[in-house]
Structure formats: structure tokens, C-alpha cells
Design a protein around this motif. Structure first.
Motif, PDB file in Angstrom:
ATOM      1  N   LYS A 138       0.844  -1.198   0.000  1.00 62.01           N
ATOM      2  CA  LYS A 138       0.000   0.000   0.000  1.00 62.01           C
ATOM      3  C   LYS A 138       0.879   1.247   0.000  1.00 62.01           C
ATOM      4  CE  LYS A 138      -3.571  -2.643   2.281  1.00 62.01           C
ATOM      5  NZ  LYS A 138      -2.797  -3.910   2.099  1.00 62.01           N
ATOM      6  N   VAL A 139       0.500   2.188  -0.862  1.00 57.25           N
ATOM      7  CA  VAL A 139       1.263   3.431  -0.967  1.00 57.25           C
ATOM      8  C   VAL A 139       0.304   4.618  -0.951  1.00 57.25           C
ATOM      9  CG1 VAL A 139       3.094   2.322  -2.322  1.00 57.25           C
ATOM     10  CG2 VAL A 139       1.228   3.508  -3.507  1.00 57.25           C
ATOM     11  N   VAL A 140       0.815   5.740  -0.487  1.00 56.82           N
ATOM     12  CA  VAL A 140       0.113   7.025  -0.619  1.00 56.82           C
ATOM     13  C   VAL A 140       1.071   7.971  -1.331  1.00 56.82           C
ATOM     14  CG1 VAL A 140      -0.803   9.034   0.584  1.00 56.82           C
ATOM     15  CG2 VAL A 140      -1.387   6.744   1.371  1.00 56.82           C
ATOM     16  N   LEU A 141       0.588   8.544  -2.415  1.00 57.95           N
ATOM     17  CA  LEU A 141       1.401   9.423  -3.245  1.00 57.95           C
ATOM     18  C   LEU A 141       1.066  10.887  -2.978  1.00 57.95           C
ATOM     19  CD1 LEU A 141       3.284   9.950  -5.765  1.00 57.95           C
ATOM     20  CD2 LEU A 141       1.163   9.868  -7.114  1.00 57.95           C
ATOM     21  N   LEU A 325      -3.901   9.305   4.280  1.00 56.17           N
ATOM     22  CA  LEU A 325      -2.853   8.502   4.896  1.00 56.17           C
ATOM     23  C   LEU A 325      -3.351   7.852   6.189  1.00 56.17           C
ATOM     24  CD1 LEU A 325       0.126   7.683   4.879  1.00 56.17           C
ATOM     25  CD2 LEU A 325       0.666   9.896   5.881  1.00 56.17           C
ATOM     26  N   ALA A 326      -4.018   8.646   7.024  1.00 58.92           N
ATOM     27  CA  ALA A 326      -4.569   8.114   8.279  1.00 58.92           C
ATOM     28  C   ALA A 326      -5.657   7.083   8.007  1.00 58.92           C
ATOM     29  CB  ALA A 326      -5.119   9.266   9.122  1.00 58.92           C
ATOM     30  N   PHE A 327      -6.480   7.319   6.987  1.00 62.07           N
ATOM     31  CA  PHE A 327      -7.550   6.384   6.621  1.00 62.07           C
ATOM     32  C   PHE A 327      -6.972   5.034   6.212  1.00 62.07           C
ATOM     33  CE2 PHE A 327      -9.720   4.606   2.834  1.00 62.07           C
ATOM     34  CZ  PHE A 327     -10.874   4.127   3.447  1.00 62.07           C
ATOM     35  N   MET A 328      -5.954   5.037   5.368  1.00 65.33           N
ATOM     36  CA  MET A 328      -5.379   3.774   4.917  1.00 65.33           C
ATOM     37  C   MET A 328      -4.704   3.028   6.051  1.00 65.33           C
ATOM     38  SD  MET A 328      -3.968   4.606   1.084  1.00 65.33           S
ATOM     39  CE  MET A 328      -3.479   2.899   0.855  1.00 65.33           C
ATOM     40  N   HIS A 329      -4.036   3.764   6.942  1.00 62.90           N
ATOM     41  CA  HIS A 329      -3.401   3.132   8.096  1.00 62.90           C
ATOM     42  C   HIS A 329      -4.459   2.489   8.993  1.00 62.90           C
ATOM     43  CE1 HIS A 329      -0.431   3.627  11.707  1.00 62.90           C
ATOM     44  NE2 HIS A 329      -0.696   2.363  11.426  1.00 62.90           N
ATOM     45  N   ALA A 330      -5.523   3.216   9.274  1.00 62.55           N
ATOM     46  CA  ALA A 330      -6.583   2.690  10.150  1.00 62.55           C
ATOM     47  C   ALA A 330      -7.320   1.523   9.507  1.00 62.55           C
ATOM     48  CB  ALA A 330      -7.564   3.805  10.493  1.00 62.55           C
ATOM     49  N   SER A 331      -7.473   1.551   8.179  1.00 62.05           N
ATOM     50  CA  SER A 331      -8.243   0.523   7.477  1.00 62.05           C
ATOM     51  C   SER A 331      -7.513  -0.803   7.394  1.00 62.05           C
ATOM     52  CB  SER A 331      -8.590   0.992   6.061  1.00 62.05           C
ATOM     53  OG  SER A 331      -9.394   2.150   6.090  1.00 62.05           O
ATOM     54  N   LEU A 338       5.088   5.983   1.889  1.00 61.66           N
ATOM     55  CA  LEU A 338       4.815   7.337   1.422  1.00 61.66           C
ATOM     56  C   LEU A 338       5.735   7.686   0.265  1.00 61.66           C
ATOM     57  CD1 LEU A 338       4.362   9.382   4.713  1.00 61.66           C
ATOM     58  CD2 LEU A 338       2.810   7.840   3.550  1.00 61.66           C
ATOM     59  N   LEU A 339       5.139   8.201  -0.801  1.00 63.43           N
ATOM     60  CA  LEU A 339       5.879   8.629  -1.981  1.00 63.43           C
ATOM     61  C   LEU A 339       5.626  10.120  -2.171  1.00 63.43           C
ATOM     62  CD1 LEU A 339       4.802   5.717  -4.374  1.00 63.43           C
ATOM     63  CD2 LEU A 339       6.763   5.758  -2.807  1.00 63.43           C
ATOM     64  N   LEU A 340       6.665  10.926  -2.034  1.00 61.16           N
ATOM     65  CA  LEU A 340       6.522  12.378  -2.156  1.00 61.16           C
ATOM     66  C   LEU A 340       7.360  12.848  -3.341  1.00 61.16           C
ATOM     67  CD1 LEU A 340       6.843  11.733   1.240  1.00 61.16           C
ATOM     68  CD2 LEU A 340       5.795  13.979   1.167  1.00 61.16           C
ATOM     69  N   ASP A 341       6.685  13.195  -4.427  1.00 67.64           N
ATOM     70  CA  ASP A 341       7.365  13.517  -5.670  1.00 67.64           C
ATOM     71  C   ASP A 341       7.501  15.024  -5.850  1.00 67.64           C
ATOM     72  OD1 ASP A 341       8.575  13.229  -8.138  1.00 67.64           O
ATOM     73  OD2 ASP A 341       6.664  13.170  -9.221  1.00 67.64           O
ATOM     74  N   ASP A 342       8.634  15.562  -5.413  1.00 58.48           N
ATOM     75  CA  ASP A 342       8.968  16.979  -5.598  1.00 58.48           C
ATOM     76  C   ASP A 342       7.852  17.907  -5.124  1.00 58.48           C
ATOM     77  OD1 ASP A 342      10.831  18.906  -6.291  1.00 58.48           O
ATOM     78  OD2 ASP A 342      10.073  19.131  -8.327  1.00 58.48           O
ATOM     79  N   VAL A 343       7.141  17.485  -4.084  1.00 57.16           N
ATOM     80  CA  VAL A 343       6.008  18.271  -3.623  1.00 57.16           C
ATOM     81  C   VAL A 343       6.449  19.448  -2.756  1.00 57.16           C
ATOM     82  CG1 VAL A 343       5.551  16.958  -1.509  1.00 57.16           C
ATOM     83  CG2 VAL A 343       3.655  18.030  -2.729  1.00 57.16           C
ATOM     84  N   PHE A 344       7.628  19.370  -2.161  1.00 57.66           N
ATOM     85  CA  PHE A 344       8.057  20.422  -1.237  1.00 57.66           C
ATOM     86  C   PHE A 344       8.386  21.724  -1.961  1.00 57.66           C
ATOM     87  CE2 PHE A 344       8.643  16.594   1.236  1.00 57.66           C
ATOM     88  CZ  PHE A 344       8.134  16.978   2.462  1.00 57.66           C
ATOM     89  N   SER A 345       8.768  21.621  -3.223  1.00 63.53           N
ATOM     90  CA  SER A 345       9.054  22.847  -3.979  1.00 63.53           C
ATOM     91  C   SER A 345       7.795  23.648  -4.247  1.00 63.53           C
ATOM     92  CB  SER A 345       9.731  22.496  -5.308  1.00 63.53           C
ATOM     93  OG  SER A 345       8.864  21.727  -6.123  1.00 63.53           O
ATOM     94  N   GLN A 364       8.383   4.034   6.196  1.00 63.48           N
ATOM     95  CA  GLN A 364       9.211   4.226   5.007  1.00 63.48           C
ATOM     96  C   GLN A 364       8.665   5.393   4.191  1.00 63.48           C
ATOM     97  OE1 GLN A 364       9.300   1.323   1.652  1.00 63.48           O
ATOM     98  NE2 GLN A 364      11.503   1.223   2.028  1.00 63.48           N
ATOM     99  N   VAL A 365       9.565   6.318   3.856  1.00 62.75           N
ATOM    100  CA  VAL A 365       9.206   7.495   3.074  1.00 62.75           C
ATOM    101  C   VAL A 365      10.215   7.637   1.941  1.00 62.75           C
ATOM    102  CG1 VAL A 365       8.814   9.994   3.078  1.00 62.75           C
ATOM    103  CG2 VAL A 365       8.297   8.646   5.127  1.00 62.75           C
ATOM    104  N   MET A 366       9.720   7.784   0.715  1.00 62.91           N
ATOM    105  CA  MET A 366      10.580   8.039  -0.445  1.00 62.91           C
ATOM    106  C   MET A 366      10.242   9.422  -0.975  1.00 62.91           C
ATOM    107  SD  MET A 366      10.533   4.378  -2.394  1.00 62.91           S
ATOM    108  CE  MET A 366      10.643   2.847  -1.458  1.00 62.91           C
ATOM    109  N   LEU A 367      11.255  10.258  -1.040  1.00 59.63           N
ATOM    110  CA  LEU A 367      11.043  11.667  -1.356  1.00 59.63           C
ATOM    111  C   LEU A 367      11.986  12.087  -2.470  1.00 59.63           C
ATOM    112  CD1 LEU A 367      10.726  14.410   1.385  1.00 59.63           C
ATOM    113  CD2 LEU A 367      12.142  14.789  -0.631  1.00 59.63           C
ATOM    114  N   THR A 368      11.460  12.805  -3.458  1.00 58.10           N
ATOM    115  CA  THR A 368      12.313  13.329  -4.524  1.00 58.10           C
ATOM    116  C   THR A 368      12.367  14.846  -4.454  1.00 58.10           C
ATOM    117  OG1 THR A 368      10.573  13.612  -6.208  1.00 58.10           O
ATOM    118  CG2 THR A 368      11.581  11.427  -6.013  1.00 58.10           C
TER     119      THR A 368
END
Length: 397
Positions: A138-141, A325-331, A338-345, A364-368
Motif C-alpha cells: 500500500k502506498v500514498v502518493l 494517509l490516516a484512513f489507509m493506516h486505520a483501514s 509514502l511517496l513524495l514527488d517533488d512536492v516540497f518545492s 518508510q518514506v521516499m522523497l524526490t
């Protein structure tokens, strides 16, 4: 839950990649168009069997792949076990390029039997159906497009619901696939009826099928939105310094009454289809059903799509994604990857800091990112860092 190994072959600009992974934060940085998003796309495809980045599956196959096949392979560590997932994507008709382009592409096409699948899946080495793969991991993008959840089109908001529900509810994924086929068949029939080529009574069978499937989809979407509302407002308040209250409202295209039970709702939906039949025939399209549902985001009672500022819209989108994210964890009981694709910019300093605080606690968090400036130095130091350059990874550690 975390991905302990990722292997790619002829996927996008990755000819061959063997990447050991584990718990913690993984930072992939480098210039644009080097393959950072492709990494997250591959992980997402192992979880959902679809690409969040490509309009067609064939796009992910490397142009120079001799066999015109891309292979994704990953090992997932879950609470109860370890599992291996594999996806093969076949492109039987690769693009052609002029000799002067410098791209070396095999001109041999693959002869596939009629209706042969272009994607094939294995779980622990055993061939499986799409439905058997989805949700194993399961992933959240978080992508820049997700920040337009509030001010984008309805299809983006439906995709927001569907991407999560397909991973946590296998029966939802089955219903959604069947529903889309029925909508396609019904739209084609409506056009033939409009041209006096078919009897309108032939709609009755498809209406029965559509409303039964719609009932399942609407039920699960309502439940998810209820769960989102239990969390989203807390995030909105925290990000806005307590100034804003967020409410997410589900707007199904069918009229839905809270008093209708699962067994009686389809009959009410069929009545609404009959009421709309004349108009549907004239237009040749299905006008009612989950494919036309939408979400409405209210901040302090104000519709954000029509009247929200850019900052309010982004805060509501961010709060909604954190609630997902909280919904998927609880479910499921498992923390999704977690996949974070250049969202911080795309975020200002306060929203960036809040998001980092929220995601840093996950397994686990993968961030670009194009660079590491703006990230807290202590976070960078304890992360696993890779520079991405032309489809190759170089560890910074």
C-alpha cells in the motif's frame, strides 16, 4: 510495511537497477528529467498496477528495450510476512525513430495472440490477476498535481478516492472495473438507440447491472469521506493555526438519502435512470452514476473551488491527503509507504515544515527533490540519500 528491495529492468530510463531499501527516509535528488519520478512511479505500479504518470502503459517501457518488455520486481516486508511482487509490461509496437536521432531501437515487433494481456503479474513467483496484486503493498502518493485536488477537475477528486479504496478494499476494485465496462457498453447502446438502431428496452438489463455496481461504489466512497472528515479538520486547523475549519462533502450524481439501506438503494437509482433516460438518449452518454461524482471542500463554510484563495486550497488539499494517509493506516493496520514527488518545492516554508513533521514518523518514506536545500539538516543527515543522474543512482552516504 516497507519495500526492502526494488529491481527494475528497461523501465523508463532505467536499463537495470537493483536498489536495496529499508525503513526510514530515502531522499532521491538531482536535476529534472533524470529519473526521480520514474522511481516513485515504479513503486506505485507495484502497489496499484497502474501508473500515476503515464497516459498509456506502453510509455513506461524503455525505447531501447530489445524485447520491448519492462520488468518491475520488489520485496515487501509486512507485519505478518514478506512478499515478492512482479509486474511485466509489454510494448508490442515500440516507437520508431529516424536514424539521425541517435536512439537505438529494435524494429522487431512482438507477435502477441489476440487479447493477450499487455501486463502480467506475479505474487511470490506465481502468476496472478490484477486484482490479486492490488493492495498487497500500500502506498500514498503526494505529487504536485495532488495540491490541485481542490481546484482541479472532478476526475482528480474521484481518482483521489479510488486510488485509496482500491488498495484497502479488493471488492471495490472489482466493482469499479466492472462499472466502467458497463458505462462504456451503456453509452454505446444509448447512441444506437438515438439512431433508431436498437430498442430502448434493452437498457433495462444494463441499468440493473449499473445500479448494483454503483451501489457498492457509492457506499464505500461515503464511508471513506466520513473517515476523512474525522481527521482532515484537525490537519486543517493545525496548518492554519486554528483559523480554519475543513469539511469534505461527497456529491454523488445520484440523489442519495441517508435512510436508504444497501438493499433498497439500487431501486431508487434505477428510478433516477428512468427519469434521465430521454435526455441520455438525446446526448448519447450516461448522465448519472459514480463516474460523475464529485467532492466539495468547505473551509469555514465557504466552497474552496469557487471562493478559496490559493493558500486555502493548498492547505485543504494537504489536509485531505494526510487524512487519506490516516484512513489507509486505520483501514489496514499497516502504515502505507509514502511517496513524495517533488512536492516540497510547491509548498511555502510553514506547510513544508508541517508536512515533514507528519511524514517523518512513518516507517518508510521516499522523497524526490531537485536539491536538498530547505530541508532540516538533521533530517538530511539521518536519511538515505541518492543522487539520480540519467537513470543511475549514486549514494551520498
Amino acid at each position: 510495511m516497507y519495500l526492502s528491495r526494488l529491481s527494475l529492468s528497461d523501465f523508463r530510463n532505467y536499463k537495470e537497477l537493483e536498489l536495496p531499501l529499508g525503513r526510514g527516509l530515502f531522499l532521491f535528488h538531482g536535476d529534472n528529467a533524470q529519473g526521480k519520478t520514474n522511481l516513485l512511479e515504479a513503486v506505485s505500479m507495484l502497489a496499484t498496477a497502474t501508473s500515476f504518470h503515464a497516459s498509456s502503459d506502453r510509455e513506461v517501457v524503455n525505447w531501447e528495450a530489445l524485447d520491448h518488455v519492462a520488468r518491475l520486481d520488489g520485496t515487501v516486508q509486512r507485519q505478518e510476512d514478506s512478499i515478492q511482487l512482479e509486474v511485466l509490461i509489454v510494448d508490442p509496437t515500440p516507437p520508431t525513430f529516424a536514424a539521425a536521432s541517435g536512439v537505438n531501437v529494435s524494429q522487431r515487433s512482438i507477435e502477441l495472440p489476440a487479447h493477450a494481456p499487455r501486463k502480467r503479474y506475479k505474487v511470490n513467483g506465481v502468476p496472478k490477476r490484477t486484482i490479486d496484486l492490488i493492495g498487497q503493498m500500500k502506498v500514498v502518493l503526494f505529487a504536485p498535481s495532488d495540491l490541485h485536488l481542490v481546484d482541479g477537475g472532478p476526475e482528480e477528486r474521484r481518482r483521489f478516492l479510488d486510488r485509496a479504496l482500491c488498495q484497502v478494499q479488493p471488492r471495490y476494485s472489482v466493482a469499479l472495473v466492472k462499472y466502467r465496462k458497463i458505462v462504456t457498453q451503456r453509452s454505446a447502446l444509448l447512441k444506437r438507440i438515438r439512431e433508431n438502431q436498437e430498442d430502448p428496452a434493452m437498457l433495462n438489463y444494463l441499468d440493473e447491472q449499473l445500479t448494483q455496481l454503483a451501489n457498492q461504489i457509492i457506499y464505500e466512497r461515503r464511508r471513506m469521506v466520513d473517515a476523512l472528515n474525522e481527521q482532515a479538520n484537525q490537519f486543517q486547523q493545525a496548518i492554519s493555526g486554528g483559523r480554519e475549519q475543513l469539511q469534505i462533502i461527497y456529491r454523488p450524481s445520484f440523489r442519495v438519502e441517508p435512510t436508504w439501506g444497501l438493499s433498497e438503494a439500487p431501486q431508487h437509482y434505477r428510478e433516477q435512470l428512468r427519469e434521465a433516460r430521454r435526455k441520455e438518449i438525446l446526448q448519447g452518454v450516461c448522465l448519472r452514476g459514480p463516474h460523475r461524482d464529485d467532492l466539495e471542500f468547505l473551509v469555514n463554510g465557504v466552497n474552496m473551488l469557487s471562493y478559496g484563495s490559493r493558500g486555502q486550497q493548498r492547505t485543504a488539499a494537504l489536509a485531505s491527503k494526510l487524512a487519506e494517509l490516516a484512513f489507509m493506516h486505520a483501514s489496514t493496520g499497516d502504515q502505507p509507504i509514502l511517496l513524495l514527488d517533488d512536492v516540497f518545492s510547491e509548498l511555502d516554508a510553514s506547510r513544508r515544515e508541517y508536512l515533514l513533521c507528519q511524514v517523518a514518523q512513518y516507517e518508510q518514506v521516499m522523497l524526490t527533490s531537485t536539491d536538498l536545500e530547505g530541508f532540516p539538516s538533521d533530517l538530511v543527515q539521518r536519511s538515505h540519500r541518492y543522487r539520480v543522474n540519467k537513470g543511475e543512482l549514486l549514494s551520498d552516504e
